[in-house]
Design an enzyme around this catalytic site. Sequence first.
Site, PDB file in Angstrom:
ATOM      1  N   VAL A 106       0.813  -1.219   0.000  1.00  0.00           N
ATOM      2  CA  VAL A 106       0.000   0.000   0.000  1.00  0.00           C
ATOM      3  C   VAL A 106       0.845   1.268   0.000  1.00  0.00           C
ATOM      4  CG1 VAL A 106      -0.256   0.336   2.494  1.00  0.00           C
ATOM      5  CG2 VAL A 106      -2.136   0.943   0.960  1.00  0.00           C
ATOM      6  N   ALA A 274       5.411  -5.248   7.169  1.00  0.00           N
ATOM      7  CA  ALA A 274       4.053  -5.252   6.618  1.00  0.00           C
ATOM      8  C   ALA A 274       4.055  -4.572   5.258  1.00  0.00           C
ATOM      9  CB  ALA A 274       3.087  -4.539   7.552  1.00  0.00           C
ATOM     10  N   ASP A 275       3.220  -5.084   4.374  1.00  0.00           N
ATOM     11  CA  ASP A 275       2.990  -4.427   3.092  1.00  0.00           C
ATOM     12  C   ASP A 275       1.655  -3.700   3.072  1.00  0.00           C
ATOM     13  OD1 ASP A 275       5.028  -5.342   0.668  1.00  0.00           O
ATOM     14  OD2 ASP A 275       5.026  -6.683   2.385  1.00  0.00           O
ATOM     15  N   ARG A 276       0.759  -4.079   3.982  1.00  0.00           N
ATOM     16  CA  ARG A 276      -0.524  -3.380   4.108  1.00  0.00           C
ATOM     17  C   ARG A 276      -1.156  -3.769   5.445  1.00  0.00           C
ATOM     18  NH1 ARG A 276      -4.410  -1.367  -0.070  1.00  0.00           N
ATOM     19  NH2 ARG A 276      -2.836  -2.036  -1.575  1.00  0.00           N
ATOM     20  N   ALA A 284      -1.118  -7.747   5.762  1.00  0.00           N
ATOM     21  CA  ALA A 284      -0.522  -8.467   4.634  1.00  0.00           C
ATOM     22  C   ALA A 284       0.990  -8.330   4.721  1.00  0.00           C
ATOM     23  CB  ALA A 284      -1.025  -7.901   3.310  1.00  0.00           C
TER      24      ALA A 284
END
Length: 407
Positions: A106, A274-276, A284
């Site tokens: 994100v 974390a990526d989102r 995620a």
Amino acid sequence: MSLKAIVFDRVLGKCSVKILDQLLLPYQTQYLTINTIDDGYRSIKSMQVRGAPAIAIVGVLSTLMECQLLLQESFVKTQSFYDLTQLEKILNERLDLLLSSRPTAVNLSNAITDLRKLISNDIGKTYNSLFQYACDIIDHDYADNFTMGENGAKHLLAQLEKEAFEGDFGVLTICNTGSLATSGYGTALGVIRSLYERTKKQISGDEQPKRTKTSNAKMVRVFPLETRPYNQGSRLTAYELLHDEIPSTLITDSSISYLVSTSKIPIKAAFVGADRIVKNGDTANKIGTYQLSIVCRHFGIKFYVVAPTTTFDSNTETGDKIVVEERPPNEFRFVQGTLIDGTDPTPVLNESKTPVKAKVGITPLDMPVWNPSFDITPYTHIDGIITEKGVFAKDENGNFHLETAFQ
């Protein structure tokens, strides 16, 4: 060895950008020049640069560099698709391309949303605005990483003090969340760096001010997971830990439970990136994070997500709404790395004295595979979310309240 993932020479009108090709690590250091959005797209899509914060930064810098080219009349004349009277429209279309490079992270989406607000049909004004934004996003990311590192280290040591725990302990981590994934220092690996700095001071006998001493516990070893199938743990995190001389032992993804149950030192926490992160705290992150959280839950190990607030998604309520990127099947079927001499465990060099890359098949070519790049860890498995704004903990009902992270 270099931990500088992004080299940005910030001279207004004469900027240059280079990125470290992380597909060649840990045996070869090579930088790639970024001049256009296409360059940024390819480097992100191919995972030559990876890590949610670094992806966003490279996306921003590639847009800046393309606009810098558009300041040159000679370049504009060579581009059939660029009509400066339609600059805003065309740049928005180019940003759509950039956004498609990695859909789950994100940070890139949030940065592109900001970029859209800065572009107009005035190329000079657009370039100057992008330049300032690029400088700010890099500087803020670097400062925030140090703050997160301190926040996470203090929080864990305070928790251990409440448990009356003293002595040596180890921590777990997955994927790569350090300098190579950010502008520097890192997110989850930044917390580990801060913990080890405290350990070194305790071992050396350096006095700490009473106001900062929270525990007699010492983090003495890190256990990074290899992180199949792209091996970011074994290729990148191991590389960073060796560079910083932080005691560590690489483990296979499938050995976590056995390690925890047999380790001579207790494993007290896992730190992941974390990526989102969505509104309820579902997260995620790299594939394998969810199973790591299950192991930690079983053994009573604290499980922390570490990410800047730029990784928070204020538009998505729960993790089941996150689009999870699937990587090409052959990234699973094949393993790529540096060719090693069969008799002498050193890299094989070509005529120019650089390591030779090799690709090896590890499964039948016609075997169907499923290769998601990420999984979703439910908020119920997460003990705290560490950010530059502080540590978000759950209320008495087991829920996160992340409203301030979205402000």
